[in-house]
Structure formats: C-alpha cells, structure tokens
Design an enzyme around this catalytic site. Structure first.
Site, PDB file in Angstrom:
ATOM      1  N   LEU A  90      -2.462  12.762  -4.656  1.00 48.19           N
ATOM      2  CA  LEU A  90      -1.672  13.977  -4.454  1.00 48.19           C
ATOM      3  C   LEU A  90      -1.033  14.390  -5.765  1.00 48.19           C
ATOM      4  CD1 LEU A  90       0.223  13.137  -1.127  1.00 48.19           C
ATOM      5  CD2 LEU A  90      -1.626  14.789  -1.395  1.00 48.19           C
ATOM      6  N   LYS A 123       6.657   9.406   2.206  1.00 49.03           N
ATOM      7  CA  LYS A 123       5.581   8.851   1.375  1.00 49.03           C
ATOM      8  C   LYS A 123       5.802   7.344   1.289  1.00 49.03           C
ATOM      9  CE  LYS A 123       3.262   9.376  -3.077  1.00 49.03           C
ATOM     10  NZ  LYS A 123       3.319   7.952  -3.482  1.00 49.03           N
ATOM     11  N   ARG A 144      -8.824   2.286  -1.090  1.00 49.75           N
ATOM     12  CA  ARG A 144      -9.176   3.563  -1.717  1.00 49.75           C
ATOM     13  C   ARG A 144     -10.077   3.372  -2.927  1.00 49.75           C
ATOM     14  NH1 ARG A 144      -4.728   7.951  -3.477  1.00 49.75           N
ATOM     15  NH2 ARG A 144      -3.909   6.251  -4.731  1.00 49.75           N
ATOM     16  N   GLU A 179      -1.539   3.825   5.302  1.00 47.78           N
ATOM     17  CA  GLU A 179      -0.911   3.000   4.277  1.00 47.78           C
ATOM     18  C   GLU A 179      -0.583   1.637   4.869  1.00 47.78           C
ATOM     19  OE1 GLU A 179       0.293   3.840   0.145  1.00 47.78           O
ATOM     20  OE2 GLU A 179      -0.769   4.993   1.669  1.00 47.78           O
ATOM     21  N   LYS A 319       8.620  13.626  -5.172  1.00 49.52           N
ATOM     22  CA  LYS A 319       9.096  12.284  -5.514  1.00 49.52           C
ATOM     23  C   LYS A 319      10.623  12.232  -5.559  1.00 49.52           C
ATOM     24  CE  LYS A 319       6.366   9.412  -6.609  1.00 49.52           C
ATOM     25  NZ  LYS A 319       5.497   9.224  -7.764  1.00 49.52           N
ATOM     26  N   CYS A 413      11.545 -17.954 -34.167  1.00 47.03           N
ATOM     27  CA  CYS A 413      11.062 -18.024 -32.787  1.00 47.03           C
ATOM     28  C   CYS A 413      11.973 -18.921 -31.946  1.00 47.03           C
ATOM     29  CB  CYS A 413       9.635 -18.569 -32.764  1.00 47.03           C
ATOM     30  SG  CYS A 413       8.987 -18.815 -31.092  1.00 47.03           S
ATOM     31  N   CYS A 431       5.606 -14.111 -33.178  1.00 48.64           N
ATOM     32  CA  CYS A 431       5.540 -15.471 -33.710  1.00 48.64           C
ATOM     33  C   CYS A 431       4.078 -15.770 -34.019  1.00 48.64           C
ATOM     34  CB  CYS A 431       6.088 -16.471 -32.686  1.00 48.64           C
ATOM     35  SG  CYS A 431       5.774 -18.191 -33.148  1.00 48.64           S
TER      36      CYS A 431
END
EC number: 6.5.1.2
Length: 689
Positions: A90, A123, A144, A179, A319, A413, A431
């Site tokens: 989508l 969603k 999918r 889903e 969203k 390190c 490192c």
C-alpha cells in the site's frame, strides 16, 4: 538529505541508484530475514524521497526501482507459490492533507461530484498471508514473498488455532488474505521463554510472528501463540461480494476471524475521527497496529481505479507517528560487532513506550552523540516506531543537570584493548585486531551458526558464550570437533550448568545435520565484511565448487591479477567489496580455517537451473541503451542461457552487445578484437537458442 527540488540531474541519478540498493537491502531484511534494519519512519522517508525524485526525473526511473517492487525475493527453504493475483503493498500517507489528497485523487480519477464511501480498518503489524480453498478445503497457505511468488506455509498455517481447514457453503474456489500476528502479552511470554532456554529474544511482535510461521518443523509453529485476521478475498473477492464491508461480513459467515474494529466513512470528517480514535486507543489493544488502512468501499469503483506498479490506487495506509517518550540516560556502553565495528548503545532508566518496556536505545555511531550533544545523565527523547532497538532523537536541554558528563569516544577496543581505527568516509570506528579480539570472535561464531548461514539450532547467544568461556570452542571449526572433545573429556557437557542429556544430544544432532551445506551459505557463514547472502551467491556462482573456491582465493591472496579482474567484473561486486574480500583472504589464518572446515563439511557445488546453450559459460557485456529490451531483462536472458554477465570488458570477454550511445566499453572491445553485435543480432541468438 539534499533538497530534492534543488538537486541536479547528475546528483539525482546517483541518489536513485543509492536509494534502490539501500531499500532493496532493507526489504530483504524485513520480508525474508524478519529483521528491521531501520525504523519505519526512516524507511518511509527513503521511499518517499525515491518517489519524489522519480516524479521530477521520470526518465531516470531504474528497472529495479523500489516503486516497482513489493516485498523481497523469497528464500530457498520453502516451495514457491505463484499468487493468483499479485499481493501488492500500500502507498502511505502521514497527515490530514495527504488524506485529503488521496480522497481528491479518487474523485478526480472517477469524475465524482460527491464523496465515495471509504472503508477504514486498523493496519495490523504482522505477516501477510494468502490461503486458497478448493471445494471448501484449505489446500494452500502462503506468505506474500515478493508480491508475485510467495512461500508455501500450508502445514504451518494449519497449526494456527481456529484457522478454518474446511468451510461450508463456500464457492468452488476461494482465496482469503490477511495478517498473522502475535498479541503483546503472548509476545512478552514468548520472549521470557526464549530467554530461559538460552535462545535469542525476538525484537518485536511482528518479528516473532514471522519467525514462528517460517519454521521448517510445523510442530514448532504449533507451539507458538499465532493469531490471524482476514481482510481480503484476493483474486476471488469480487465473486462473493460487491464491496469491502459486504466481503468482511461474508468471510465472517464462512468462519474466518475479521477485525470488528472498522468504520465505513461517508465523509473526510468521519475518516479523521476514526483515525484519532485508533491513535488514542492503540495502546489498549491486545495487538500492535501501526496505522489505519483506507479503501474505496465499492469494488466496481476499485476496478475502475486499478493499480500502479506496486500498489492499488484505491487504497492507502495512514501511518501513526512514532511513539515518543522521555527518560534518563544512565550510561553509554560500546558494542563490538563481527567485523570490528563499534556501536554506542544508550543504557536508560526503563520506560514503557507503546506497551514495550525499553531500557536500551541505539545511538548509531559516535558522530551522532556529538551531533545531538547527548550526555550521560541527560533526559533524552526516545522514539519507537517498530524498531528493533528504539532511537534517541534528541535531548531535553532544559532538564540538563550540572553533573551531566560528555561521553569520550574510545581510543582503544573495550574487548581487547587494541588501538582503534577511525574510517571517516563510513563514519565508523573499527577494531582491526581481527584474530584476537574476543568480542569479534564471539560475534563471528554467532554469525557462523545463524539461521541464514550454517543454521545450527541450539547454539544461541548464551550457549555460544558458555562454550567460549569454558574453552570448548574458540573458532567455527571447534563446533564440529565438540562431540569428539566431549567424549574424551572427564567433565561432560551434559553435566554442566544449563545443559542436560537431551539438550546435548539435540545439539550434536543439529551440528551433524549442518555438515551438509550449500556453497553460497558456506561463503556467507564466513562473515566476510559486506558479503551478505546475495553477494555470497554471486561468488558461489563464479567459483561453482568448494575446491575451485579454495584454489582461487589462494591465488587471490598471492595477488593474482586474473582472479582480481574476474571478481572485479562481477556485477554487484564493486571496488569497495573487492577490497574487503582481499583483506579477508590476506589473513593466512582465514584460509587455513576454510581448508580445515572443508575437511569436516560436505560443501555442495553451486547449482543454478539454467538452459544449456551455445552461450553456456560465455562472458558477455552489455553497453549502451538497447532499443527494445531493458538492461535487467537482457541480463536475465543471458544468465538463463548459461552466460555470465560482466560489467566491464577484458580479454576474458566473449561477446559484447552494443546499444545506442555505447562508449568506452565498445572502444575497448574493438581494441581487443572481441565479437560485437547489436540488439537485433542478440535477440536472434536468443530466439534461435
């Protein structure tokens, strides 16, 4: 990122290539490896930048453009399933103006004078699936995949509680799509169980759902708390209903779970009200959602609107913004990765964001700490948007105390105390003590046994750490000598803390089974910097067998120019990656380790299904623009017929196919006396074969 409205065509071309490569990498990690490499917000920003660049420079759209693709190419563990109709993604919208634009596009496209009803539904943040029923019986369940070809998960989907195996009064052929997900509390319990058993914890509920479904052993899937919703009839939905709300009622009658939280909106105001309701109440839901899906309700109108390359015109996803919280930064720790790269991690006062307790967050790199002026004991803003590790997005300067201290970038390190190497162009600190750094060694072994490498189940983080600490393993070879060493030891592994007879038996069984490995997986398991699964496959295709691989890399380590040129010609292996390959094999201990592994493993030759033809084994180069064939299609044709496609012309090249505006490659081919043909001759060869 640059302002795309001010960008030049040359810069746009370069940026589009970078975006395509980056998004493809993120897609593969997300859809195939069930792994988030970047936040949803960052991914969406990259994708939208790509779209806007393509709108401004349509003639620069790449054949492998992300705007043309859905998902990622599937892995090889499961049988392939071709979808009856593509399972597309989508498009996304992020604010009210975007939604209004979506509604206006529908009106303008269909020439409507009034608002067309929009169906709104949550969603779900899970894994998309398709299920096929023939004469009422479940015959195929698939993921999918890349949108066109998915993976056969029938046996695993059948283990999901209350998933119908048989439906009454169904049409002869029925597809449902939906889903698969794991609820928040189940996710918490599953991770607790993983930790108790010494296995890696899942990053988020979606990752857990995907990992649980994609099990070779369906009995493992059966033990996982998977749930599902259906929201589409796929290729068959318009045979059983005339609208989205009617379809869901019908699917519910068949016995499927549908999400009861939905709204048929008759105005923009109703759309926005439903969105705000879900955004406000999302934390009260038992499962994760990351937005609201809007679909034109009427199927006849959907048909008229149709699709673009990767998405329907009649639907979009609104969203939610990332969830932001604030907490105190207690300290900054430094992690050393498999290739020696150091990553700073923020240790935080625990805070709940979006139903998940967060106590650590990524700082990405040391430049980010300086750029955001992050200090220990600061109050920081934290963002979570489906991330593996949440991100620190800023500092509350107003709350900064006098005892807040600046973090000093390490010079040595933290694992082996070697002096660190700063690489400005990559903004990383590394490192270089490859052989004797304990942290790198641990991460290398973890990578070697991981799912997409040697796939040795039972060697999670805790087990690898335990075996290293006890001196039972110090490199990948020791794993295959572990059983022999255990039998000769007075102190048996099964008598040590955290182990038992059954767990040790299973471990040795899994190690034994892993001895049969394909060449691409073996090369990937070695952990060469920048050699992911795709590049490992490229190298395996070039070398074809383990024996050839080991002989060629020995020549490469002796600066053989022919091997260098051969690898440099491989499409996908650039100069930077080639340097990393050379650096890895310059270390004689690495070559010795590979030889010893070859003695204890059965490394299968690389086999690729291809037609045998007059082009088999030939090296071909395409140059210039082909009048009727895209470069991607031409390359696929050549590889299907057994040819190897190189990116540059050399004395090893057998054939050059020259298109319009062919340049330096054509000139070099003429100088070397290599056969040159045009597209018409090329297509004649292909058709005759």
């Amino acid at each position: 990122m640059q302002n795309i409205y001010l960008i030049s065509e040359k810069e746009a071309k370069k940026l589009l290539k970078e975006l395509a490569d980056k998004i493809e990498r993120y897609n593969h990690a997300y859809y195939i490896e069930n792994n988030h490499l970047v936040s949803d917000a960052e991914y969406d920003q990259l994708f939208n930048t790509n779209l806007k660049l393509e709108q401004k420079f349509p003639h620069l759209i790449l054949e492998n453009s992300p705007s043309k693709k859905v998902g990622a190419k599937i892995a090889n563990k499961f049988a392939k399933v071709t979808h009856q109709a593509p399972m597309l993604s989508l498009s996304n919208v992020f604010d009210e103006q975007d939604v209004k634009d979506f509604v206006d596009r529908i009106k303008n496209f269909l020439r409507l004078n009034e608002f067309a009803p929009i169906f709104c539904e949550p969603k779900i943040d899970g894994l998309s699936f398709s299920a096929i029923y023939k004469n009422g019986l479940l015959t195929i369940g698939a993921t999918r995949g890349d949108g066109y070809i998915g993976e056969d998960m029938t046996a695993n989907i059948k283990t999901i509680k209350n998933f119908p195996h048989k439906i009454n009064n169904a049409p002869e052929f029925l597809e449902v799509r939906g889903e698969i997900y794991i609820e928040k509390q189940d996710f918490f319990n599953l991770n607790k169980e993983q930790e108790e058993q010494g296995r890696d914890k899942f990053a988020n509920p979606r990752n857990a759902a995907a990992g649980s479904l994609r099990q070779l052993d369906s009995s493992v899937t059966a033990k996982r708390p998977l749930k599902y919703f259906v929201y589409s009839g796929g290729a068959t939905e318009q045979n059983i209903a005339s609208s989205q709300n009617e379809l869901l009622k019908k699917l519910k009658e068949f016995g499927f779970r549908v999400n009861e939280i939905s709204k048929l909106a008759d105005s923009e105001e109703e759309i926005f009200a439903f969105y705000e309701y879900l955004k406000t109440n999302r934390e009260n839901l038992s499962y994760e959602i990351d937005g609201v899906v809007y679909k034109l309700n009427d199927f006849a109108l959907q048909n008229r609107m149709g699709f673009i390359a990767r998405a329907p015109r009649f639907a979009t996803a609104h969203k939610f913004p990332a969830i932001v919280g604030q907490t105190k930064l207690l300290s900054i720790t430094v992690q050393v990765g498999r290739t020696g790269t150091l990553t700073p991690v923020a240790e935080l006062e625990p805070i709940e964001i979006g139903g998940v307790t967060v106590s650590r967050a990524t700082l990405h790199n040391f430049q980010e700490i300086i750029r955001k002026d992050v200090r220990i004991r600061d109050y920081v803003f934290l963002q979570r948007a489906g991330d593996v590790i949440p991100q620190i997005i800023g500092v509350d300067i107003g709350k900064r105390s006098t005892d807040a201290t600046t973090f000093n970038t390490p010079l040595f390190c933290p694992s082996c105390n070697s002096k660190l190497h700063y690489i400005p162009e990559d903004i990383i600190i590394r490192c270089d003590n490859v052989l004797n750094c304990p942290a790198q060694n641990y991460e290398r072994i973890r990578h070697f046994v991981s799912k997409n490498a040697m796939d040795i189940e039972g060697l999670g983080r805790k087990q690898v750490e335990f075996l290293i600490d006890k001196g039972l393993i110090s490199n990948p070879l020791d794993i295959f000598l572990l059983k022999e060493k255990n039998e000769a030891s007075l102190t048996k592994l099964e008598n040590m803390d955290g182990w038992g007879r059954k767990s040790v038996e299973n471990l040795f069984k899994n190690i034994e089974e892993s001895r049969n490995v394909s060449l691409p997986r073996f090369i990937y398991a070695l952990g060469i910097r920048h050699i992911g699964e795709q590049n490992a496959k490229l190298l395996a295709r070039e070398f074809e067998s383990y024996n050839n691989f080991i002989s060629q890399i020995e020549l490469l380590s002796k600066n053989d120019s022919n091997i260098y040129q051969k690898l440099n010609n491989l499409e996908g292996i650039g100069d930077k990656i080639l340097v990393d390959i050379i650096n890895f094999f310059d270390v004689k201990e690495n070559i010795e380790l590979i030889k010893k592994l070859g003695e204890v493993l059965n490394i299968e030759d690389y086999k690729e299904t291809k037609e045998h033809s007059s082009l088999t084994g030939k090296i071909v180069v395409f140059t210039g623009s082909l009048p009727t064939t895209s470069r991607v299609e031409a390359k696929a044709m050549a590889e299907k017929l057994g040819a190897k496609v190189a990116v540059s012309v050399s004395s090893n090249t057998d054939l050059v196919i020259a298109g319009v505006d062919a340049g330096s490659k054509l000139k070099k081919a003429k100088e070397l006396g290599i056969k040159i043909i045009d597209e018409e001759e090329w297509l004649t060869i292909v058709n005759n074969v």
